[in-house]
Design a protein around this motif. Sequence first.
Motif, mmCIF file in Angstrom:
data_model
loop_
_atom_site.group_PDB
_atom_site.id
_atom_site.type_symbol
_atom_site.label_atom_id
_atom_site.label_comp_id
_atom_site.label_asym_id
_atom_site.label_seq_id
_atom_site.Cartn_x
_atom_site.Cartn_y
_atom_site.Cartn_z
ATOM 1 N N ASP A 1 1.217 -1.147 0.414
ATOM 2 C CA ASP A 1 -0.084 0.281 -0.469
ATOM 3 C C ASP A 1 0.834 1.351 0.613
ATOM 4 O O ASP A 1 0.532 2.004 0.690
ATOM 5 C CB ASP A 1 -1.264 0.004 1.219
ATOM 6 N N GLY A 2 1.920 1.822 -0.488
ATOM 7 C CA GLY A 2 3.191 2.304 -0.989
ATOM 8 C C GLY A 2 3.596 2.297 0.251
ATOM 9 O O GLY A 2 4.609 3.970 0.026
ATOM 10 N N ALA A 3 3.738 1.683 1.347
ATOM 11 C CA ALA A 3 4.859 2.016 2.570
ATOM 12 C C ALA A 3 5.316 0.873 2.906
ATOM 13 O O ALA A 3 5.253 -0.288 2.288
ATOM 14 C CB ALA A 3 3.652 1.953 3.610
ATOM 15 N N PRO A 4 6.862 1.171 2.814
ATOM 16 C CA PRO A 4 7.789 0.442 3.455
ATOM 17 C C PRO A 4 7.188 -0.833 4.439
ATOM 18 O O PRO A 4 7.040 -0.026 5.664
ATOM 19 C CB PRO A 4 8.536 0.687 4.143
ATOM 20 N N VAL A 5 7.573 -2.254 4.294
ATOM 21 C CA VAL A 5 7.578 -3.141 5.478
ATOM 22 C C VAL A 5 8.725 -4.065 5.327
ATOM 23 O O VAL A 5 9.340 -4.760 4.608
ATOM 24 C CB VAL A 5 7.033 -4.362 5.267
ATOM 25 N N VAL A 6 9.263 -4.184 7.006
ATOM 26 C CA VAL A 6 10.540 -5.023 6.935
ATOM 27 C C VAL A 6 10.302 -5.806 7.749
ATOM 28 O O VAL A 6 10.089 -5.128 8.620
ATOM 29 C CB VAL A 6 11.647 -4.037 7.570
ATOM 30 N N LEU A 7 10.431 -7.299 7.473
ATOM 31 C CA LEU A 7 10.100 -8.325 8.617
ATOM 32 C C LEU A 7 11.549 -9.329 8.081
ATOM 33 O O LEU A 7 12.595 -9.400 7.615
ATOM 34 C CB LEU A 7 8.976 -8.935 7.600
ATOM 35 N N PRO A 8 12.123 -9.464 9.638
ATOM 36 C CA PRO A 8 13.238 -10.849 10.013
ATOM 37 C C PRO A 8 12.544 -12.030 9.857
ATOM 38 O O PRO A 8 11.242 -12.139 9.443
ATOM 39 C CB PRO A 8 13.469 -10.599 11.688
ATOM 40 N N THR A 9 13.665 -12.980 8.461
ATOM 41 C CA THR A 9 13.018 -14.005 8.312
ATOM 42 C C THR A 9 14.026 -15.052 8.086
ATOM 43 O O THR A 9 15.381 -14.824 7.872
ATOM 44 C CB THR A 9 12.168 -14.115 7.204
ATOM 45 N N LEU A 10 14.019 -16.123 8.075
ATOM 46 C CA LEU A 10 14.972 -17.051 7.973
ATOM 47 C C LEU A 10 15.603 -17.687 5.864
ATOM 48 O O LEU A 10 14.306 -16.994 5.147
ATOM 49 C CB LEU A 10 15.166 -18.040 8.481
ATOM 50 N N TYR A 11 16.421 -17.514 5.543
ATOM 51 C CA TYR A 11 16.676 -17.241 4.777
ATOM 52 C C TYR A 11 17.724 -18.433 4.132
ATOM 53 O O TYR A 11 18.490 -19.011 5.243
ATOM 54 C CB TYR A 11 17.381 -16.058 3.515
ATOM 55 N N GLY A 12 18.107 -19.785 2.641
ATOM 56 C CA GLY A 12 18.634 -20.143 2.552
ATOM 57 C C GLY A 12 19.371 -19.954 0.954
ATOM 58 O O GLY A 12 19.470 -18.834 1.095
ATOM 59 N N ARG A 13 20.745 -19.747 0.864
ATOM 60 C CA ARG A 13 21.613 -19.636 -0.194
ATOM 61 C C ARG A 13 21.887 -21.230 -1.090
ATOM 62 O O ARG A 13 22.557 -21.722 -0.364
ATOM 63 C CB ARG A 13 23.214 -18.337 -0.334
ATOM 64 N N VAL A 14 21.801 -20.970 -1.890
ATOM 65 C CA VAL A 14 22.431 -21.933 -3.706
ATOM 66 C C VAL A 14 23.052 -21.203 -4.336
ATOM 67 O O VAL A 14 22.218 -20.792 -5.435
ATOM 68 C CB VAL A 14 20.805 -23.314 -3.641
ATOM 69 N N GLY A 15 24.106 -21.441 -4.770
ATOM 70 C CA GLY A 15 24.728 -20.352 -5.722
ATOM 71 C C GLY A 15 24.884 -18.696 -6.410
ATOM 72 O O GLY A 15 24.644 -18.383 -4.696
ATOM 73 N N GLU A 16 23.666 -18.302 -6.424
ATOM 74 C CA GLU A 16 23.918 -17.340 -6.920
ATOM 75 C C GLU A 16 22.265 -16.745 -6.709
ATOM 76 O O GLU A 16 21.990 -15.748 -7.094
ATOM 77 C CB GLU A 16 24.420 -16.565 -8.383
ATOM 78 N N ARG A 17 21.408 -18.034 -5.957
ATOM 79 C CA ARG A 17 20.015 -17.708 -5.392
ATOM 80 C C ARG A 17 20.126 -17.372 -3.705
ATOM 81 O O ARG A 17 20.410 -18.715 -2.738
ATOM 82 C CB ARG A 17 19.209 -18.605 -6.110
ATOM 83 N N LEU A 18 19.224 -17.032 -3.449
ATOM 84 C CA LEU A 18 18.888 -16.775 -2.220
ATOM 85 C C LEU A 18 17.242 -17.198 -1.887
ATOM 86 O O LEU A 18 16.443 -17.035 -2.932
ATOM 87 C CB LEU A 18 19.054 -15.457 -1.477
ATOM 88 N N TYR A 19 16.611 -18.009 -1.299
ATOM 89 C CA TYR A 19 15.600 -18.640 -0.570
ATOM 90 C C TYR A 19 15.176 -17.996 0.211
ATOM 91 O O TYR A 19 15.826 -18.234 1.477
ATOM 92 C CB TYR A 19 15.329 -20.117 -0.878
ATOM 93 N N VAL A 20 13.846 -17.319 0.245
ATOM 94 C CA VAL A 20 13.136 -17.565 2.317
ATOM 95 C C VAL A 20 11.702 -18.193 1.783
ATOM 96 O O VAL A 20 10.877 -18.372 0.637
ATOM 97 C CB VAL A 20 12.575 -15.836 1.654
ATOM 98 N N HIS A 21 11.736 -18.491 2.566
ATOM 99 C CA HIS A 21 10.279 -19.135 2.728
ATOM 100 C C HIS A 21 8.964 -18.761 3.869
ATOM 101 O O HIS A 21 9.777 -18.116 4.713
ATOM 102 C CB HIS A 21 10.329 -21.218 2.798
ATOM 103 N N GLY A 22 8.510 -19.664 4.438
ATOM 104 C CA GLY A 22 7.292 -19.041 4.642
ATOM 105 C C GLY A 22 6.160 -19.694 4.679
ATOM 106 O O GLY A 22 5.530 -20.642 3.344
#
Lengths: 228, 228
Positions: B54-75
């Motif tokens: 809705d035009g406003a920023p949102v910043v959330l902490p979350t886990l992630y993983g890396r495979v080579g040049e790709r990052l993954y986030v799940h939920g």
Amino acid sequence: MQGTTGTSSQPTGTYPPTDRTVPTRSPERAAYDKELVHAILDEGYVCHLGFVRDGAPVVLPTLYGRVGERLYVHGSTGSRPLRMTGAADPGLPVCLTVTHVDALVLARSAFHHSINYRSVVVHGTAYEVTDPEERRTALDALVEHVVPGRSRDSRPANKKELAATAVIRLDLNEVSAKLRTGGVNDEPEDLSLPHWAGLVPLRKGYDAPVADPALAPGTALPDYLSAG
Amino acid sequence: MQGTTGTSSQPTGTYPPTDRTVPTRSPERAAYDKELVHAILDEGYVCHLGFVRDGAPVVLPTLYGRVGERLYVHGSTGSRPLRMTGAADPGLPVCLTVTHVDALVLARSAFHHSINYRSVVVHGTAYEVTDPEERRTALDALVEHVVPGRSRDSRPANKKELAATAVIRLDLNEVSAKLRTGGVNDEPEDLSLPHWAGLVPLRKGYDAPVADPALAPGTALPDYLSAG
């Protein structure tokens, strides 16, 4: 050496939940208690400040301080978000997030792996602080946030330094905390699996201070550091 | 127990700087080296994911993983950013930031107080991952990121769990690292001031693992945890 910068008395009450601060997932982990929110904020060193630039999100780590129900962020007058705040009217929409990772949660099932964490998310509008007294208060709070007691044991900013520093304020109105605490939540049918499960707490605290090589002769480690 | 999830060989080269990844302040602290970026990413547990709602920023902490040049986030498929990604075409603009605080920097002057830190900021577009094999790879990487070696020592996700999990991908294209290292940068005329100055390093690592009370009898602490 915990970061406790609030000079006001203990807060009471809660932040009123809004559409933005009620999570769509795991609402049982959300909290709005002011005392809890302040404690999470005061324990952090950097926040992650989000803003919108050319329609895209930007998230930058930065130092912050708290004075009662106000957060302060500072930076060079030339830095991007602070320039944007000064230029914007009526202020810059931001989201400021502080997160502590307390423990790794290892479950028998890959799906239930998690992290014990405590986070605070603040939605609001950042305003540039121009009042000289509030700027002083904010800059002291920023130093006190890193090391309580330090602002009185260092040379205050001079005119040139003050002129080069922009300060923005974000009021604590639309605020929520989110926490995961406790142990492993495996499915009952998985409890007999042979995989180790439990918590791996992360270490907190400080290693031994490393004095600057050019320290004035006879300068002792101050009490507020030796308690760490 | 450092988080090292990349299975590809050592990366070489740099990310090409863009308008968004060249800082307006302290450009000497910016770096684009892939190996450095990967190392900072792999050491973190949570990232801060920014998006616009809705035009406003949102910043959330979350886990992630890396495979080579790709990052993954799940939920959860019900969570807000992951729903937004699935609904969006062509993807959701995001900013993903990982920060390590290494030491408090105490200067004689309030102005030069700082933090030694290492951060990575990734700008890009997040896409929902629908390919079953890539989803498996991503979920393994998320677990491996928390504890390397763990994905093979836990029950993999079943069909129901997979169906409840959304995975988004963010490619490492527009990426920068930013670091502050080293000691105190006081003004020469302040060196004789009687205030202690130096670094206060933050402790890193893990406290003793706490086993789940319902652990299957005879389950030993695995090697990948005892090295912590």
